[in-house]
Enzyme design. Structure first.
Site, PDB file in Angstrom:
ATOM      1  NE  ARG A  38      51.223  60.176  90.607  1.00 56.93           N
ATOM      2  CZ  ARG A  38      50.547  59.034  90.605  1.00 56.93           C
ATOM      3  NH1 ARG A  38      49.345  58.965  91.138  1.00 56.93           N
ATOM      4  NH2 ARG A  38      51.064  57.938  90.070  1.00 56.93           N
ATOM      5  CB  ALA A 125      70.561  72.714  87.769  1.00 55.43           C
ATOM      6  CG  HIS A 158      66.962  61.933  78.029  1.00 55.61           C
ATOM      7  ND1 HIS A 158      67.381  63.031  77.303  1.00 55.61           N
ATOM      8  CD2 HIS A 158      67.487  62.084  79.277  1.00 55.61           C
ATOM      9  CE1 HIS A 158      68.123  63.810  78.080  1.00 55.61           C
ATOM     10  NE2 HIS A 158      68.210  63.262  79.286  1.00 55.61           N
ATOM     11  CE  LYS A 162      64.045  64.625  79.199  1.00 60.29           C
ATOM     12  NZ  LYS A 162      63.640  65.056  80.551  1.00 60.29           N
ATOM     13  N   GLY A 168      65.737  69.253  79.568  1.00 60.16           N
ATOM     14  CA  GLY A 168      66.150  70.449  80.308  1.00 60.16           C
ATOM     15  C   GLY A 168      67.625  70.737  80.071  1.00 60.16           C
TER      16      GLY A 168
END
Ligand code: NAD
Length: 269
Positions: A38, A125, A158, A162, A168
């Protein structure tokens, strides 16, 4: 279609970005087209190899994605939803396959991806691993075999960094369970329980998230009835499984017709 696709990695300094760059370096099936970060990131303008703590490799980290995409046959993207949407348009312009692992995309983001996929191959995915995609298929089958006497709960864990919940993957498993039951997840999803929530609704699909330490990713799909319980579980211990899936997708996507695909397509499940 090129024999050895050149891959652009966006979000090069990220956990997945660095893993992908290392795997491309070890692979004889793909090459690195270039890497981006970025705007304003400390790696911009510097040698990628040195930034990653190794020796100079001649790739300068860029903040202009289009310049890198123009040299690539595929873009692999594990960044943020906003960045991914911007990348989708540019990847389509560059005629590069866009492999998206980014999670936390809203319906508005997904609509933009659908628009970009009219002219481009997009493979997305929530989880790129073979094991989780198999688990997804199994979840759909078990949900179809059992009626709503079995409460479905999805529990995920997780690492502490995160930023989105449920993961997801958890949502992907929820979609599969809903599909097995011929219902829409948005109608039965039960999220963020806290306080006096009332009794569990029959047919609901519940989500819970654990966050801590360096957990790579764990998912349980629980089918709980009176007197018995089935638990389907996947435990990821190494991020390589996601990177391997993303590279497989980038290769698989070469020469495909424009459209939206997922890992079930790539893995032929
Ligand atoms: P991370 O925070 O370590 O890395 C993300 C990187 O993207 C950062 O370095 C950030 O600076 C960079 N970035 C942000 N905006 C950018 C832009 N406009 N251009 C270029 N780079 C930009 O995160 P991570 O753990 O690597 O995960 C990234 C995403 O991938 C998350 O959404 C995560 O949930 C998802 N993920 C998906 C899978 C899967 O299999 N689908 C597996 C692991 C992680």
């Amino acid at each position: 279609m090129t024999a050895i696709p050149a891959i652009a990695i966006v979000g090069a300094s990220g956990r997945m970005g660095q893993m992908l760059i290392r795997m491309i370096d070890e692979s004889d099936r793909v090459t690195l087209a270039g890497a981006t970060e970025r705007r304003g990131h400390e790696w911009i303008g510097k040698d990628l190899g040195l930034c990653m703590g190794g020796t100079k490799n001649g790739y300068i980290v860029q903040d202009d994605p289009l310049e890198v995409f123009a040299k690539a046959q595929a873009v692999i993207d594990f960044t943020s939803p906003e960045a991914t949407i911007a990348h989708a348009e540019l990847a389509a312009q560059a005629r590069a396959v866009h492999v998206i692992g980014t999670t936390g995309l809203t319906d508005m983001h997904l609509e933009k991806l659908t628009a970009a996929a009219r002219h481009a191959v997009i493979i997305r995915a929530g989880n790129m691993s073979l094991g989780v995609n198999l688990l997804t298929k199994l979840t759909q089958k078990v949900a179809a075999a059992l009626d709503a006497d079995f409460d479905i709960e999805i529990v995920e864990a997780h690492h502490r960094h995160k930023v989105d919940a449920p993961s997801g993957t958890a949502l992907m498993l929820g979609e599969a369970a809903a599909e097995g039951r011929h219902v829409h997840l948005k109608d039965v999803s039960d999220r963020g329980r806290d306080g006096i929530t009332g009794a569990r609704k029959r047919g609901g699909i519940g989500f819970s998230a654990i966050r801590g330490g360096d957990i790579v990713g764990e998912h349980d799909v629980i089918f709980a009835a009176d007197g018995e319980r089935i638990i389907l579980r996947h435990i990821a211990t190494d991020r390589r499984i996601f990177a391997r899936g993303a590279l497989k997708a980038a290769i698989w996507g070469q020469g495909r017709s424009p459209g939206e695909y997922d890992m079930m397509d790539v893995l032929g499940l």
